[in-house]
Design a protein around this motif. Structure first.
Motif, PDB file in Angstrom:
ATOM      1  N   TYR A   1     -25.277  27.913  88.889  1.00 31.86           N
ATOM      2  CA  TYR A   1     -24.095  28.649  89.363  1.00 31.86           C
ATOM      3  C   TYR A   1     -23.488  27.898  90.561  1.00 31.86           C
ATOM      4  O   TYR A   1     -22.275  27.675  90.636  1.00 31.86           O
ATOM      5  CB  TYR A   1     -24.528  30.059  89.763  1.00 31.86           C
ATOM      6  N   LYS A   2     -24.350  27.474  91.482  1.00 26.92           N
ATOM      7  CA  LYS A   2     -23.883  26.741  92.660  1.00 26.92           C
ATOM      8  C   LYS A   2     -23.326  25.370  92.278  1.00 26.92           C
ATOM      9  O   LYS A   2     -22.374  24.895  92.888  1.00 26.92           O
ATOM     10  CB  LYS A   2     -25.015  26.621  93.694  1.00 26.92           C
ATOM     11  N   LEU A   3     -23.924  24.751  91.249  1.00 25.30           N
ATOM     12  CA  LEU A   3     -23.385  23.469  90.760  1.00 25.30           C
ATOM     13  C   LEU A   3     -21.970  23.648  90.234  1.00 25.30           C
ATOM     14  O   LEU A   3     -21.090  22.825  90.501  1.00 25.30           O
ATOM     15  CB  LEU A   3     -24.253  22.930  89.615  1.00 25.30           C
ATOM     16  N   ALA A   4     -21.767  24.714  89.463  1.00 21.47           N
ATOM     17  CA  ALA A   4     -20.432  24.988  88.909  1.00 21.47           C
ATOM     18  C   ALA A   4     -19.432  25.182  90.038  1.00 21.47           C
ATOM     19  O   ALA A   4     -18.312  24.648  90.005  1.00 21.47           O
ATOM     20  CB  ALA A   4     -20.474  26.221  88.012  1.00 21.47           C
ATOM     21  N   LEU A   5     -19.861  25.900  91.060  1.00 25.92           N
ATOM     22  CA  LEU A   5     -19.000  26.159  92.216  1.00 25.92           C
ATOM     23  C   LEU A   5     -18.644  24.845  92.919  1.00 25.92           C
ATOM     24  O   LEU A   5     -17.478  24.586  93.239  1.00 25.92           O
ATOM     25  CB  LEU A   5     -19.777  27.084  93.169  1.00 25.92           C
ATOM     26  N   ALA A   6     -19.664  24.009  93.129  1.00 29.07           N
ATOM     27  CA  ALA A   6     -19.477  22.762  93.872  1.00 29.07           C
ATOM     28  C   ALA A   6     -18.697  21.726  93.069  1.00 29.07           C
ATOM     29  O   ALA A   6     -18.134  20.789  93.640  1.00 29.07           O
ATOM     30  CB  ALA A   6     -20.839  22.192  94.273  1.00 29.07           C
ATOM     31  N   SER A   7     -18.658  21.882  91.752  1.00 27.00           N
ATOM     32  CA  SER A   7     -18.012  20.872  90.913  1.00 27.00           C
ATOM     33  C   SER A   7     -16.505  20.822  91.135  1.00 27.00           C
ATOM     34  O   SER A   7     -15.865  19.809  90.854  1.00 27.00           O
ATOM     35  CB  SER A   7     -18.277  21.168  89.425  1.00 27.00           C
ATOM     36  N   GLY A   8     -15.947  21.910  91.618  1.00 27.50           N
ATOM     37  CA  GLY A   8     -14.501  21.970  91.797  1.00 27.50           C
ATOM     38  C   GLY A   8     -13.738  22.180  90.504  1.00 27.50           C
ATOM     39  O   GLY A   8     -12.517  22.278  90.500  1.00 27.50           O
ATOM     40  N   LEU A   9     -14.465  22.259  89.398  1.00 23.00           N
ATOM     41  CA  LEU A   9     -13.813  22.396  88.082  1.00 23.00           C
ATOM     42  C   LEU A   9     -13.462  23.845  87.771  1.00 23.00           C
ATOM     43  O   LEU A   9     -12.679  24.119  86.867  1.00 23.00           O
ATOM     44  CB  LEU A   9     -14.754  21.892  86.975  1.00 23.00           C
ATOM     45  N   PHE A  10     -14.075  24.763  88.520  1.00 23.14           N
ATOM     46  CA  PHE A  10     -13.961  26.174  88.149  1.00 23.14           C
ATOM     47  C   PHE A  10     -13.462  27.032  89.310  1.00 23.14           C
ATOM     48  O   PHE A  10     -13.822  26.807  90.457  1.00 23.14           O
ATOM     49  CB  PHE A  10     -15.332  26.718  87.712  1.00 23.14           C
ATOM     50  N   GLU A  11     -12.693  28.041  88.945  1.00 22.28           N
ATOM     51  CA  GLU A  11     -12.322  29.090  89.893  1.00 22.28           C
ATOM     52  C   GLU A  11     -13.391  30.182  89.791  1.00 22.28           C
ATOM     53  O   GLU A  11     -13.732  30.607  88.679  1.00 22.28           O
ATOM     54  CB  GLU A  11     -10.941  29.629  89.495  1.00 22.28           C
ATOM     55  N   GLN A  12     -13.922  30.604  90.924  1.00 20.25           N
ATOM     56  CA  GLN A  12     -14.975  31.625  90.925  1.00 20.25           C
ATOM     57  C   GLN A  12     -14.354  33.006  90.678  1.00 20.25           C
ATOM     58  O   GLN A  12     -13.370  33.371  91.319  1.00 20.25           O
ATOM     59  CB  GLN A  12     -15.659  31.598  92.291  1.00 20.25           C
ATOM     60  N   LEU A  13     -14.941  33.756  89.770  1.00 20.03           N
ATOM     61  CA  LEU A  13     -14.475  35.125  89.503  1.00 20.03           C
ATOM     62  C   LEU A  13     -15.520  36.111  90.043  1.00 20.03           C
ATOM     63  O   LEU A  13     -16.647  35.720  90.358  1.00 20.03           O
ATOM     64  CB  LEU A  13     -14.277  35.344  87.996  1.00 20.03           C
ATOM     65  N   ASP A  14     -15.168  37.379  90.123  1.00 18.75           N
ATOM     66  CA  ASP A  14     -16.102  38.380  90.638  1.00 18.75           C
ATOM     67  C   ASP A  14     -17.330  38.490  89.742  1.00 18.75           C
ATOM     68  O   ASP A  14     -17.205  38.541  88.514  1.00 18.75           O
ATOM     69  CB  ASP A  14     -15.428  39.759  90.706  1.00 18.75           C
ATOM     70  N   ARG A  15     -18.502  38.558  90.356  1.00 18.56           N
ATOM     71  CA  ARG A  15     -19.722  38.749  89.581  1.00 18.56           C
ATOM     72  C   ARG A  15     -19.787  40.175  89.053  1.00 18.56           C
ATOM     73  O   ARG A  15     -19.281  41.095  89.685  1.00 18.56           O
ATOM     74  CB  ARG A  15     -20.957  38.484  90.458  1.00 18.56           C
ATOM     75  N   VAL A  16     -20.409  40.323  87.902  1.00 15.25           N
ATOM     76  CA  VAL A  16     -20.652  41.661  87.351  1.00 15.25           C
ATOM     77  C   VAL A  16     -22.166  41.818  87.229  1.00 15.25           C
ATOM     78  O   VAL A  16     -22.793  41.178  86.393  1.00 15.25           O
ATOM     79  CB  VAL A  16     -19.981  41.828  85.966  1.00 15.25           C
ATOM     80  N   ASN A  17     -22.734  42.622  88.120  1.00 14.36           N
ATOM     81  CA  ASN A  17     -24.183  42.802  88.140  1.00 14.36           C
ATOM     82  C   ASN A  17     -24.843  41.426  88.336  1.00 14.36           C
ATOM     83  O   ASN A  17     -24.554  40.760  89.315  1.00 14.36           O
ATOM     84  CB  ASN A  17     -24.596  43.533  86.856  1.00 14.36           C
ATOM     85  N   THR A  18     -25.643  40.917  87.397  1.00 11.64           N
ATOM     86  CA  THR A  18     -26.237  39.581  87.594  1.00 11.64           C
ATOM     87  C   THR A  18     -25.480  38.510  86.820  1.00 11.64           C
ATOM     88  O   THR A  18     -25.984  37.398  86.620  1.00 11.64           O
ATOM     89  CB  THR A  18     -27.720  39.536  87.168  1.00 11.64           C
ATOM     90  N   LEU A  19     -24.281  38.851  86.362  1.00 12.92           N
ATOM     91  CA  LEU A  19     -23.504  37.903  85.559  1.00 12.92           C
ATOM     92  C   LEU A  19     -22.523  37.130  86.452  1.00 12.92           C
ATOM     93  O   LEU A  19     -21.600  37.716  87.023  1.00 12.92           O
ATOM     94  CB  LEU A  19     -22.734  38.682  84.485  1.00 12.92           C
ATOM     95  N   GLY A  20     -22.751  35.819  86.559  1.00 10.09           N
ATOM     96  CA  GLY A  20     -21.838  34.969  87.319  1.00 10.09           C
ATOM     97  C   GLY A  20     -20.706  34.516  86.418  1.00 10.09           C
ATOM     98  O   GLY A  20     -20.925  34.199  85.253  1.00 10.09           O
ATOM     99  N   LEU A  21     -19.489  34.451  86.966  1.00 16.08           N
ATOM    100  CA  LEU A  21     -18.318  34.175  86.129  1.00 16.08           C
ATOM    101  C   LEU A  21     -17.374  33.173  86.789  1.00 16.08           C
ATOM    102  O   LEU A  21     -17.127  33.238  88.001  1.00 16.08           O
ATOM    103  CB  LEU A  21     -17.567  35.488  85.852  1.00 16.08           C
ATOM    104  N   PHE A  22     -16.865  32.274  85.976  1.00 16.69           N
ATOM    105  CA  PHE A  22     -15.914  31.261  86.436  1.00 16.69           C
ATOM    106  C   PHE A  22     -14.814  31.074  85.401  1.00 16.69           C
ATOM    107  O   PHE A  22     -15.050  31.274  84.210  1.00 16.69           O
ATOM    108  CB  PHE A  22     -16.598  29.893  86.575  1.00 16.69           C
ATOM    109  N   ARG A  23     -13.674  30.617  85.896  1.00 18.44           N
ATOM    110  CA  ARG A  23     -12.618  30.199  84.956  1.00 18.44           C
ATOM    111  C   ARG A  23     -12.342  28.706  85.164  1.00 18.44           C
ATOM    112  O   ARG A  23     -12.197  28.236  86.277  1.00 18.44           O
ATOM    113  CB  ARG A  23     -11.328  30.989  85.174  1.00 18.44           C
ATOM    114  N   ARG A  24     -12.304  27.985  84.051  1.00 18.27           N
ATOM    115  CA  ARG A  24     -12.033  26.534  84.098  1.00 18.27           C
ATOM    116  C   ARG A  24     -10.602  26.293  84.545  1.00 18.27           C
ATOM    117  O   ARG A  24      -9.668  26.862  83.979  1.00 18.27           O
ATOM    118  CB  ARG A  24     -12.261  25.938  82.698  1.00 18.27           C
ATOM    119  N   ARG A  25     -10.467  25.489  85.577  1.00 18.47           N
ATOM    120  CA  ARG A  25      -9.129  25.161  86.098  1.00 18.47           C
ATOM    121  C   ARG A  25      -8.385  24.269  85.136  1.00 18.47           C
ATOM    122  O   ARG A  25      -8.977  23.511  84.398  1.00 18.47           O
ATOM    123  CB  ARG A  25      -9.252  24.418  87.429  1.00 18.47           C
TER     124      ARG A  25
END
Ligand code: SAH
Ligand code: MG
Length: 205
Positions: A181-205
């Motif tokens: 999850y942190k790798l996805a965040l650091a990659s800069g490729l994804f916009e972080q979306l609100d988590r739902v419970n234990t589900l991490g979510l991103f949208r590809r830029r």
């Protein structure tokens, strides 16, 4: 509006909360025009029913990748071992039988394409851009890294990356999903979306 499921989801063995399943279904509906959906880690088909039903309603398809031999914690003697899913003949886990029963019950055989293989192998010559990727496979750091490296790059612009079992506090659970999850965040490729419970979510830029 919550997606209407074709069966009582509580009958399906698995590891997914209802709010997480509904969020997956919502994002699957929303990204259906971008490309097919793909999940890593189907087990007995619980997440597959949520995502698959949304795909079916939208005329989309879902690739369901799982070797069906279980993760570390499902093996004989481990915390989440289920003897009903143990194939005594070969002394291995086998959730594929149960998965197929779920797909038939849920009427999803026209929508879900099972890929019975390790995630890294399934990805080896993959070339189709994906509208949504849901990662819920093995929780070792090797498995999680393989899943992230194998699939994140195939998500098309506007598509969704969803990662299950995000526990920022190590007291609550294993850290491998949170590490990717942190790798996805650091990659800069994804916009972080609100988590739902234990589900991490991103949208590809
Ligand atoms: N999404 C499911 C739960 C998945 S449990 C639900 O909604 O209930 C994790 C699954 O990942 C197991 O079925 C296991 O067989 C699978 N898995 C673990 N490592 C894998 C790998 N490297 N490749 C493919 N599948 C894997
Ligand atoms: Mg999980």
């Amino acid at each position: 509006m919550p997606v209407k499921l074709p069966l009582n989801i509580n009958q399906i063995k698995g590891f997914l909360a209802e709010d997480e399943g509904q969020a997956l279904a919502d994002y699957a509906s929303e990204t259906a025009l971008i490309g097919p959906a793909l999940e890593v880690g189907s087990y007995c088909g619980k997440s597959t029913v949520y995502i698959g039903t949304a795909c079916q309603q939208a005329g989309n398809i879902l690739y369901a990748v799982d070797h069906h031999r279980g993760s570390e914690e499902h093996q004989l003697g481990e915390e989440y071992h289920d003897p009903d899913l143990f194939d005594v003949g070969v002394q291995k886990m086998n959730s594929f039988r149960e998965f197929r029963i779920t797909m038939a019950k849920a009427n999803l055989e026209d929508t879900v394409i099972p890929i019975v293989a390790p995630s890294g192998l399934a990805a080896k010559r993959w070339a189709t851009p994906l509208g949504m990727v849901f990662i819920d496979g093995g929780h070792s750091i090797e498995a999680a890294l393989t899943d992230y490296r194998s699939w994140a790059g195939h998500i098309a612009t506007g598509g969704i990356l969803a990662i299950h079992d995000i526990f920022p506090d190590p007291k609550d659970g294993g850290q491998a999903p949170y590490d990717i999850y942190k790798l996805a965040l650091a990659s800069g490729l994804f916009e972080q979306l609100d988590r739902v419970n234990t589900l991490g979510l991103f949208r590809r830029r």
